[in-house]
Scaffold this active site. Structure first.
Site, mmCIF file in Angstrom:
data_model
loop_
_atom_site.group_PDB
_atom_site.id
_atom_site.type_symbol
_atom_site.label_atom_id
_atom_site.label_comp_id
_atom_site.label_asym_id
_atom_site.label_seq_id
_atom_site.Cartn_x
_atom_site.Cartn_y
_atom_site.Cartn_z
ATOM 1 N N GLU A 63 -0.740 -6.817 -3.032
ATOM 2 C CA GLU A 63 -0.262 -7.283 -1.715
ATOM 3 C C GLU A 63 -0.404 -8.787 -1.540
ATOM 4 O O GLU A 63 0.396 -9.419 -0.854
ATOM 5 C CB GLU A 63 -1.025 -6.567 -0.594
ATOM 6 C CG GLU A 63 -0.655 -5.100 -0.405
ATOM 7 C CD GLU A 63 -1.496 -4.150 -1.232
ATOM 8 O OE1 GLU A 63 -2.124 -4.585 -2.226
ATOM 9 O OE2 GLU A 63 -1.512 -2.953 -0.886
ATOM 10 N N ALA A 113 4.127 0.414 -0.551
ATOM 11 C CA ALA A 113 4.938 0.571 0.648
ATOM 12 C C ALA A 113 6.284 -0.110 0.405
ATOM 13 O O ALA A 113 6.408 -1.003 -0.444
ATOM 14 C CB ALA A 113 4.224 -0.055 1.839
ATOM 15 N N GLU A 165 -3.518 2.979 -2.963
ATOM 16 C CA GLU A 165 -4.324 3.450 -1.824
ATOM 17 C C GLU A 165 -4.146 4.950 -1.616
ATOM 18 O O GLU A 165 -5.102 5.655 -1.309
ATOM 19 C CB GLU A 165 -3.927 2.664 -0.565
ATOM 20 C CG GLU A 165 -4.328 1.202 -0.670
ATOM 21 C CD GLU A 165 -3.783 0.349 0.468
ATOM 22 O OE1 GLU A 165 -2.547 0.303 0.635
ATOM 23 O OE2 GLU A 165 -4.587 -0.256 1.193
ATOM 24 N N GLY A 191 0.204 0.374 -1.599
ATOM 25 C CA GLY A 191 0.024 1.639 -0.905
ATOM 26 C C GLY A 191 -0.016 2.831 -1.849
ATOM 27 O O GLY A 191 -0.621 3.859 -1.530
HETATM 28 C C1 HXC Z 1 10.697 -1.310 -2.286
HETATM 29 C C2 HXC Z 1 10.662 -1.363 -4.580
HETATM 30 C C3 HXC Z 1 9.242 -1.446 -4.580
HETATM 31 C C4 HXC Z 1 8.570 -1.456 -3.306
HETATM 32 C C5 HXC Z 1 9.921 -1.456 -6.629
HETATM 33 N N1 HXC Z 1 11.035 -1.368 -5.867
HETATM 34 N N2 HXC Z 1 8.827 -1.525 -5.877
HETATM 35 N N3 HXC Z 1 11.360 -1.280 -3.438
HETATM 36 N N4 HXC Z 1 9.337 -1.386 -2.202
HETATM 37 N N5 HXC Z 1 7.234 -1.509 -3.200
HETATM 38 C C6 HXC Z 1 12.426 -1.284 -6.305
HETATM 39 C C7 HXC Z 1 12.931 -2.621 -6.860
HETATM 40 O O1 HXC Z 1 13.331 -3.466 -5.818
HETATM 41 C C8 HXC Z 1 14.086 -2.178 -7.723
HETATM 42 O O2 HXC Z 1 15.201 -1.899 -6.903
HETATM 43 C C9 HXC Z 1 13.600 -0.830 -8.271
HETATM 44 O O3 HXC Z 1 12.550 -0.393 -7.384
HETATM 45 C C10 HXC Z 1 13.007 -0.961 -9.663
HETATM 46 O O4 HXC Z 1 12.032 -1.963 -9.660
HETATM 47 P P1 HXC Z 1 12.042 -3.199 -10.709
HETATM 48 O O5 HXC Z 1 11.249 -4.293 -10.108
HETATM 49 O O6 HXC Z 1 13.419 -3.518 -11.140
HETATM 50 O O7 HXC Z 1 11.265 -2.537 -11.926
HETATM 51 P P2 HXC Z 1 10.298 -3.243 -12.983
HETATM 52 O O8 HXC Z 1 10.890 -4.527 -13.454
HETATM 53 O O9 HXC Z 1 9.978 -2.185 -13.985
HETATM 54 O O10 HXC Z 1 8.984 -3.614 -12.167
HETATM 55 C C11 HXC Z 1 8.196 -2.604 -11.621
HETATM 56 C C12 HXC Z 1 7.151 -3.182 -10.636
HETATM 57 C C13 HXC Z 1 7.872 -4.051 -9.566
HETATM 58 C C14 HXC Z 1 6.139 -4.058 -11.401
HETATM 59 C C15 HXC Z 1 6.418 -2.012 -9.998
HETATM 60 O O11 HXC Z 1 8.952 -3.291 -9.015
HETATM 61 C C16 HXC Z 1 6.995 -4.493 -8.454
HETATM 62 O O12 HXC Z 1 6.221 -5.433 -8.588
HETATM 63 N N6 HXC Z 1 7.129 -3.834 -7.289
HETATM 64 C C17 HXC Z 1 6.415 -4.219 -6.085
HETATM 65 C C18 HXC Z 1 4.988 -3.757 -6.147
HETATM 66 C C19 HXC Z 1 4.213 -4.185 -4.905
HETATM 67 O O13 HXC Z 1 4.174 -5.358 -4.555
HETATM 68 N N7 HXC Z 1 3.623 -3.211 -4.224
HETATM 69 C C20 HXC Z 1 2.867 -3.476 -2.985
HETATM 70 C C21 HXC Z 1 3.776 -3.376 -1.797
HETATM 71 S S1 HXC Z 1 2.918 -3.774 -0.304
HETATM 72 P P3 HXC Z 1 16.672 -2.411 -7.288
HETATM 73 O O14 HXC Z 1 17.507 -2.011 -6.112
HETATM 74 O O15 HXC Z 1 16.574 -3.876 -7.527
HETATM 75 O O16 HXC Z 1 16.991 -1.643 -8.545
HETATM 76 C C22 HXC Z 1 2.065 -2.395 0.064
HETATM 77 C C23 HXC Z 1 1.270 -2.445 1.351
HETATM 78 C C24 HXC Z 1 0.628 -1.144 1.629
HETATM 79 O O17 HXC Z 1 2.086 -1.449 -0.614
HETATM 80 C C25 HXC Z 1 0.305 -1.024 3.091
HETATM 81 C C26 HXC Z 1 -0.044 0.395 3.427
HETATM 82 C C27 HXC Z 1 -0.167 0.637 4.905
#
Ligand code: HXC
Length: 259
Positions: free
Chosen positions: A133, A66, A113, A110
């Site tokens: 998360e 998400a 999921e 997400g």
């Molecule tokens: C918003 C995101 C994002 C996310 C990545 N980006 N994941 N933006 N929401 N979930 C963006 C980064 O900010 C970055 O933007 C660009 O995408 C590239 O990501 P990087 O981090 O620079 O890439 P990398 O170093 O290759 O790392 C990839 C990654 C990392 C390991 C996937 O991005 C990461 O850990 N992302 C978050 C993953 C996460 O926590 N997901 C769970 C979210 S909570 P910029 O502008 O800086 O280039 C969730 C709840 C679900 O999902 C609930 C459902 C109802």
């Protein structure tokens, strides 16, 4: 509906393909994207020519979860009363034809999921699954704590949910999360081939099979077996059952008419 964050196409007039297309954010899932995805899947589901659907992302990310930027400032009222995020996540569960997730790159939070809401997952060898998360001070919110243990068992599900570590494609296949792992450049070929196989069958039988397997996750064994038996009985009322068995007996290819 005009789509901005997904691309929608059909293959051979039979397979509906949705490509998540928010590359700069690694396909981070926001309400607009989920609304578009739901609308596209519903319209494929309603199209009699479509027999199967595929959801896919980019090489680098199926979906990295998400949208954290959007969620960062939300309050309890926003997410609970006003249902900012989960309002449209379950749409995919109501889709009656099969939905395959073709996953390369990150499928996190997400995104993971979402893959588990699909009927089965075909993964590229670079796929990575995770429920990170916990690192954000939250927990999965779209079924991760429920579908992951059903898919891979308590030990690994707890490991994933509590440490937030990622699982690579090989471990995901070993654990039963994904049905097949293929080289990255073969991912869409493999998913399409599987979808086209499904499209050859009676849509009625396919929908009944999907509904019956899903029932295994909603009910106890006796009720599930009874549900399956009644569904099995019902299929003897279809022309496709007559066609399928007559074709076998007469050593010809069945031509199902979805009747
Ligand atoms: C918003 C995101 C994002 C996310 C990545 N980006 N994941 N933006 N929401 N979930 C963006 C980064 O900010 C970055 O933007 C660009 O995408 C590239 O990501 P990087 O981090 O620079 O890439 P990398 O170093 O290759 O790392 C990839 C990654 C990392 C390991 C996937 O991005 C990461 O850990 N992302 C978050 C993953 C996460 O926590 N997901 C769970 C979210 S909570 P910029 O502008 O800086 O280039 C969730 C709840 C679900 O999902 C609930 C459902 C109802």
């Amino acid at each position: 509906m005009a789509y901005e964050l997904i691309e929608v196409r059909t293959e051979a007039g039979k397979v509906g393909i949705v490509t998540l297309n928010r590359p700069k954010q690694l396909n981070a899932l926001n309400n607009q994207l989920m609304d578009e995805l739901g609308a596209a899947l519903k319209s494929f589901d309603a199209d009699p020519a479509i027999g199967c659907m595929i959801i896919t992302g980019s090489e680098k990310a199926f979906a990295a979860g998400a949208d954290i930027g959007a969620m960062a400032s939300w309050s309890f009222k926003d997410v609970y009363k006003d249902d900012y995020i989960t309002r449209n996540w379950e749409t995919i569960r109501g889709i009656r034809k099969p939905v395959i997730a073709a996953v390369s790159g990150f499928a996190l939070g997400g995104g993971c999921e979402l893959t588990m809401m699909c009927d089965f997952i075909i993964a590229a060898d670079n796929a990575k699954f995770g429920q990170p998360e916990i690192k954000l001070g939250i927990i999965p919110g779209a079924g991760g704590t429920q579908r992951l243990p059903r898919a891979i068992g308590k030990a690994k599900a707890m490991d994933m949910a509590l440490t937030g570590r990622m699982m690579d494609a090989a471990e995901a296949e070993r654990s039963g999360l994904v049905s097949r792992v293929v080289p990255l450049d073969k991912l869409m070929d493999e998913a399409l081939a599987a979808a086209l196989v499904i499209c050859e069958f009676s849509q009625i039988a396919v929908m009944a099979a999907k509904e019956s397997v899903n029932r295994a996750f909603e009910t106890g064994l006796s009720d599930g077996v009874m549900f399956e038996r009644r569904m099995f009985h019902a299929l003897f009322a279809t022309a496709d059952q007559k066609e399928g068995m007559d074709a076998f007996v007469n050593k010809r290819k069945a031509q199902f008419r979805n009747e």
